[in-house]
Design an enzyme around this catalytic site. Sequence first.
Site, short mmCIF file in Angstrom:
data_model
loop_
_atom_site.label_atom_id
_atom_site.label_comp_id
_atom_site.label_asym_id
_atom_site.label_seq_id
_atom_site.Cartn_x
_atom_site.Cartn_y
_atom_site.Cartn_z
N GLY A 166 41.24 -75.81 -26.33
CA GLY A 166 40.79 -76.52 -25.14
C GLY A 166 41.26 -75.83 -23.87
N THR A 167 42.23 -74.94 -23.99
CA THR A 167 42.76 -74.22 -22.82
C THR A 167 41.62 -73.46 -22.14
OG1 THR A 167 44.86 -73.98 -23.96
CG2 THR A 167 44.48 -72.50 -22.10
N THR A 168 41.66 -73.41 -20.80
CA THR A 168 40.65 -72.66 -20.06
C THR A 168 41.32 -71.58 -19.21
OG1 THR A 168 40.76 -74.19 -18.18
CG2 THR A 168 39.14 -74.70 -19.89
N GLY B 193 36.70 -74.16 -16.22
CA GLY B 193 35.98 -73.60 -17.37
C GLY B 193 34.63 -74.28 -17.53
N HIS C 230 38.94 -81.23 -9.07
CA HIS C 230 40.04 -81.53 -10.00
C HIS C 230 41.31 -81.82 -9.22
CE1 HIS C 230 37.42 -79.65 -13.06
NE2 HIS C 230 38.13 -80.34 -13.94
N GLY D 211 52.46 -81.05 -21.94
CA GLY D 211 51.59 -81.08 -20.75
C GLY D 211 50.80 -82.38 -20.64
N ARG D 212 49.97 -82.47 -19.58
CA ARG D 212 49.17 -83.68 -19.35
C ARG D 212 48.25 -83.96 -20.54
NH1 ARG D 212 49.61 -81.61 -14.00
NH2 ARG D 212 48.41 -79.87 -14.78
N MET D 213 47.52 -82.93 -20.99
CA MET D 213 46.61 -83.13 -22.12
C MET D 213 47.39 -83.31 -23.42
SD MET D 213 43.51 -83.57 -21.63
CE MET D 213 43.20 -83.54 -23.37
N LYS E 25 45.79 -78.35 -11.15
CA LYS E 25 45.00 -77.52 -12.07
C LYS E 25 45.18 -76.05 -11.72
CE LYS E 25 40.41 -76.82 -14.05
NZ LYS E 25 40.91 -76.63 -15.42
P1 NAD Z 1 49.59 -78.81 -18.04
O1 NAD Z 1 50.04 -77.74 -17.10
O2 NAD Z 1 49.91 -80.25 -17.74
O3 NAD Z 1 50.15 -78.51 -19.52
C1 NAD Z 1 50.20 -77.26 -20.11
C2 NAD Z 1 51.39 -77.24 -21.07
O4 NAD Z 1 51.37 -75.99 -21.76
C3 NAD Z 1 52.75 -77.34 -20.34
O5 NAD Z 1 53.57 -78.30 -20.98
C4 NAD Z 1 53.32 -75.94 -20.46
O6 NAD Z 1 54.74 -75.92 -20.53
C5 NAD Z 1 52.69 -75.48 -21.78
N1 NAD Z 1 52.65 -74.02 -21.93
C6 NAD Z 1 52.50 -73.07 -20.96
N2 NAD Z 1 52.53 -71.84 -21.50
C7 NAD Z 1 52.71 -72.02 -22.84
C8 NAD Z 1 52.85 -71.12 -23.92
N3 NAD Z 1 52.80 -69.78 -23.73
N4 NAD Z 1 53.01 -71.64 -25.18
C9 NAD Z 1 53.06 -72.98 -25.37
N5 NAD Z 1 52.96 -73.89 -24.37
C10 NAD Z 1 52.78 -73.40 -23.12
O7 NAD Z 1 48.01 -78.61 -18.18
P2 NAD Z 1 46.93 -79.64 -18.75
O8 NAD Z 1 46.32 -80.39 -17.64
O9 NAD Z 1 47.50 -80.37 -19.94
O10 NAD Z 1 45.82 -78.60 -19.27
C11 NAD Z 1 46.12 -77.63 -20.26
C12 NAD Z 1 44.91 -76.71 -20.42
O11 NAD Z 1 43.80 -77.47 -20.94
C13 NAD Z 1 44.40 -76.09 -19.11
O12 NAD Z 1 43.95 -74.79 -19.38
C14 NAD Z 1 43.24 -77.00 -18.72
O13 NAD Z 1 42.29 -76.36 -17.91
C15 NAD Z 1 42.67 -77.30 -20.09
N6 NAD Z 1 41.87 -78.53 -20.18
C16 NAD Z 1 40.79 -78.46 -21.00
C17 NAD Z 1 40.01 -79.57 -21.23
C18 NAD Z 1 38.86 -79.48 -22.19
O14 NAD Z 1 38.17 -80.50 -22.42
N7 NAD Z 1 38.65 -78.31 -22.79
C19 NAD Z 1 40.32 -80.79 -20.59
C20 NAD Z 1 41.47 -80.84 -19.76
C21 NAD Z 1 42.24 -79.69 -19.58
#
Ligand code: NAD
Length: 228
Positions: A78-80, A145, A135, A14-16, A139
Amino acid sequence: MKPPLRVLLVGAAGRMGKTIVDLAKDDPKIDMVAQCDLGNAIEPAMKRSEVVIDFSHPDAIEEICRAALQHRRPLVIGTTGHSAEQRSAIEKAAKTVPIVFASNFSVGVNALFALTHRAGEILGRDFDAEIIETHHHLKKDAPSGTAKTLAGILSKAQNMANQIPIQSIREGDVVGEHTVIFSGPGERLELSHKASSREIFGRGALRAARWIIGQPPNLYSMQDVLGL
Ligand code: NAD
């Protein structure tokens, strides 16, 4: 010299996830020993790691917690957007393994949390509080979160049970913006944070992963990691 920290990253595609993989490549203190995304089994990957960083999807949390309890591994989440049931799985696991669970890993946003609390206490109920978050349009959860954390801080600081209004805007490629507005008779105070790079969250998560090693089981926030 201490050997590098062996990390399992969940949500690596994913992006993060990609941001954290890139940061880890340049960090001699981190050894990214395993990466999981949708469809990969988490439990076998966890065996090889000392700590798990999760930036994926709320639905991954039950499998992550189960494997963390089996192998006694600390978690950095970090997931929300977790449901009440998923949050309670995290709280339950934190009785056995240490967990940092933070809606936002940036130092600036954690300063915003502290400043919002102080402003809420000073201004009290004479001022109406409101949160606006913006955002990128991909998102998945709304409100963010971070906005929910800010609302919780405001309710506590102003000692109010009623809901703080949150406006969520989804547009373009905005990494993340949060503004807390206090409106009172004849004046307004605004506290604002604007993220321009995902690296701030990634660096914070890697810092939390180093900090959590050796901590006793508990549910920690990024404020604990930063000693705020
Ligand atoms: P994204 O959609 O780009 O990436 C998520 C990744 O998780 C994808 O590659 C997807 O295939 C994978 N995924 C989905 N379900 C899965 C599972 N069951 N098992 C394993 N992998 C799985 O999202 P993102 O922008 O990278 O953000 C990810 C999460 O982090 C979101 O919940 C976002 O809100 C959160 N986030 C938190 C912070 C923080 O500082 N806490 C900052 C940015 C994003």
